[in-house]
Design a protein around this motif. Sequence first.
Motif, PDB file in Angstrom:
ATOM      1  N   ASN A   5       0.710  -1.188  -0.042  1.00  0.00           N
ATOM      2  CA  ASN A   5       0.004  -0.051  -0.010  1.00  0.00           C
ATOM      3  C   ASN A   5       0.967   1.383   0.202  1.00  0.00           C
ATOM      4  O   ASN A   5       0.273   2.339  -0.238  1.00  0.00           O
ATOM      5  N   LEU A   6       2.101   1.171   0.297  1.00  0.00           N
ATOM      6  CA  LEU A   6       3.037   2.361   0.303  1.00  0.00           C
ATOM      7  C   LEU A   6       3.407   2.868  -1.105  1.00  0.00           C
ATOM      8  O   LEU A   6       3.643   2.028  -1.811  1.00  0.00           O
ATOM      9  N   ILE A   7       3.913   3.976  -1.188  1.00  0.00           N
ATOM     10  CA  ILE A   7       4.390   4.527  -2.424  1.00  0.00           C
ATOM     11  C   ILE A   7       5.943   4.922  -2.287  1.00  0.00           C
ATOM     12  O   ILE A   7       6.414   5.404  -1.259  1.00  0.00           O
ATOM     13  N   PRO A   8       6.975   4.397  -2.986  1.00  0.00           N
ATOM     14  CA  PRO A   8       8.022   4.631  -2.911  1.00  0.00           C
ATOM     15  C   PRO A   8       8.331   6.173  -3.177  1.00  0.00           C
ATOM     16  O   PRO A   8       7.727   6.740  -4.240  1.00  0.00           O
ATOM     17  N   ALA A   9       8.979   6.794  -2.273  1.00  0.00           N
ATOM     18  CA  ALA A   9       9.276   8.193  -2.382  1.00  0.00           C
ATOM     19  C   ALA A   9      10.075   8.520  -3.414  1.00  0.00           C
ATOM     20  O   ALA A   9       9.635   9.753  -3.994  1.00  0.00           O
ATOM     21  N   ALA A  21      15.601  15.271  -1.288  1.00  0.00           N
ATOM     22  CA  ALA A  21      15.870  16.402  -0.102  1.00  0.00           C
ATOM     23  C   ALA A  21      14.642  17.049   0.074  1.00  0.00           C
ATOM     24  O   ALA A  21      14.374  17.459   1.560  1.00  0.00           O
ATOM     25  N   PHE A  22      13.826  17.262  -0.637  1.00  0.00           N
ATOM     26  CA  PHE A  22      12.574  18.130  -0.345  1.00  0.00           C
ATOM     27  C   PHE A  22      11.704  17.340   0.442  1.00  0.00           C
ATOM     28  O   PHE A  22      11.194  17.661   1.548  1.00  0.00           O
ATOM     29  N   ASN A  24      12.560  14.974   2.404  1.00  0.00           N
ATOM     30  CA  ASN A  24      13.146  14.681   3.586  1.00  0.00           C
ATOM     31  C   ASN A  24      12.897  15.945   4.603  1.00  0.00           C
ATOM     32  O   ASN A  24      12.827  15.709   5.655  1.00  0.00           O
ATOM     33  N   SER A  25      13.100  16.921   3.918  1.00  0.00           N
ATOM     34  CA  SER A  25      12.900  18.288   4.789  1.00  0.00           C
ATOM     35  C   SER A  25      11.520  18.210   5.212  1.00  0.00           C
ATOM     36  O   SER A  25      11.095  18.713   6.305  1.00  0.00           O
ATOM     37  N   LEU A  26      10.376  17.846   4.479  1.00  0.00           N
ATOM     38  CA  LEU A  26       9.189  17.918   4.951  1.00  0.00           C
ATOM     39  C   LEU A  26       8.853  17.174   5.983  1.00  0.00           C
ATOM     40  O   LEU A  26       8.043  17.092   7.133  1.00  0.00           O
ATOM     41  N   HIS A  27       9.606  15.660   5.916  1.00  0.00           N
ATOM     42  CA  HIS A  27       9.608  14.983   7.047  1.00  0.00           C
ATOM     43  C   HIS A  27      10.170  15.552   8.294  1.00  0.00           C
ATOM     44  O   HIS A  27       9.465  15.260   9.719  1.00  0.00           O
ATOM     45  N   GLU A  28      11.371  16.098   8.094  1.00  0.00           N
ATOM     46  CA  GLU A  28      12.043  16.809   9.135  1.00  0.00           C
ATOM     47  C   GLU A  28      10.951  17.842   9.654  1.00  0.00           C
ATOM     48  O   GLU A  28      10.997  18.110  11.037  1.00  0.00           O
ATOM     49  N   PHE A  29      10.222  18.581   9.152  1.00  0.00           N
ATOM     50  CA  PHE A  29       9.332  19.763   9.502  1.00  0.00           C
ATOM     51  C   PHE A  29       8.212  19.137  10.276  1.00  0.00           C
ATOM     52  O   PHE A  29       7.331  19.836  10.819  1.00  0.00           O
ATOM     53  N   GLY A  30       7.922  17.692  10.009  1.00  0.00           N
ATOM     54  CA  GLY A  30       6.787  17.050  10.741  1.00  0.00           C
ATOM     55  C   GLY A  30       5.493  17.225   9.991  1.00  0.00           C
ATOM     56  O   GLY A  30       4.518  17.158  10.238  1.00  0.00           O
ATOM     57  N   LEU A  31       5.780  17.495   8.693  1.00  0.00           N
ATOM     58  CA  LEU A  31       4.706  17.632   7.737  1.00  0.00           C
ATOM     59  C   LEU A  31       4.170  16.449   7.018  1.00  0.00           C
ATOM     60  O   LEU A  31       2.916  16.284   6.717  1.00  0.00           O
ATOM     61  N   ILE A  32       4.999  15.278   7.025  1.00  0.00           N
ATOM     62  CA  ILE A  32       4.717  14.199   6.293  1.00  0.00           C
ATOM     63  C   ILE A  32       5.461  13.093   6.970  1.00  0.00           C
ATOM     64  O   ILE A  32       6.296  13.384   7.606  1.00  0.00           O
ATOM     65  N   GLU A  33       5.099  11.769   6.812  1.00  0.00           N
ATOM     66  CA  GLU A  33       5.614  10.747   7.409  1.00  0.00           C
ATOM     67  C   GLU A  33       6.428  10.098   6.483  1.00  0.00           C
ATOM     68  O   GLU A  33       5.684   9.744   5.155  1.00  0.00           O
ATOM     69  N   ILE A  34       7.649   9.548   6.672  1.00  0.00           N
ATOM     70  CA  ILE A  34       8.518   8.855   5.644  1.00  0.00           C
ATOM     71  C   ILE A  34       8.509   7.290   6.646  1.00  0.00           C
ATOM     72  O   ILE A  34       9.037   7.401   7.500  1.00  0.00           O
ATOM     73  N   ILE A  35       8.091   6.266   5.766  1.00  0.00           N
ATOM     74  CA  ILE A  35       8.341   5.021   6.319  1.00  0.00           C
ATOM     75  C   ILE A  35       9.323   4.258   5.599  1.00  0.00           C
ATOM     76  O   ILE A  35       9.504   4.110   4.488  1.00  0.00           O
TER      77      ILE A  35
END
Length: 98
Positions: A5-9, A21-22, A24-35
């Motif tokens: 069900n996951l989409i490769p980043a 890197a964009f 990853n930055s969103l993940h660091e800002f807490g806006l999205i989750e990277i699994i």
Amino acid sequence: MMKENLIPAIEFCTRHQVEFAFINSLHEFGLIEIIEVQQTAFLNPEELPKLEQIVLFNKELEINLEGVEVIIRLLERVNQIQNEMNILRNRLRLYESL
């Protein structure tokens, strides 16, 4: 959550012409989750509309990540307030019908 069900980043990055890197930055800002599964980054499909909106704000409207973060947080708060208002309206209707 199942890996199927996951989409490769990296696939999202390729299709939307953004650097990892964009994301990853969103993940660091807490806006999205990277699994991460076996050292591969994946995105939750439920986050795609928000992620596409973020890309639009950043690329098309040229809003920096700090500005995007503020906008997303405000939109989330507006949605939360709208949900609360709907609950209160329903309660009010219940009491008005008595």
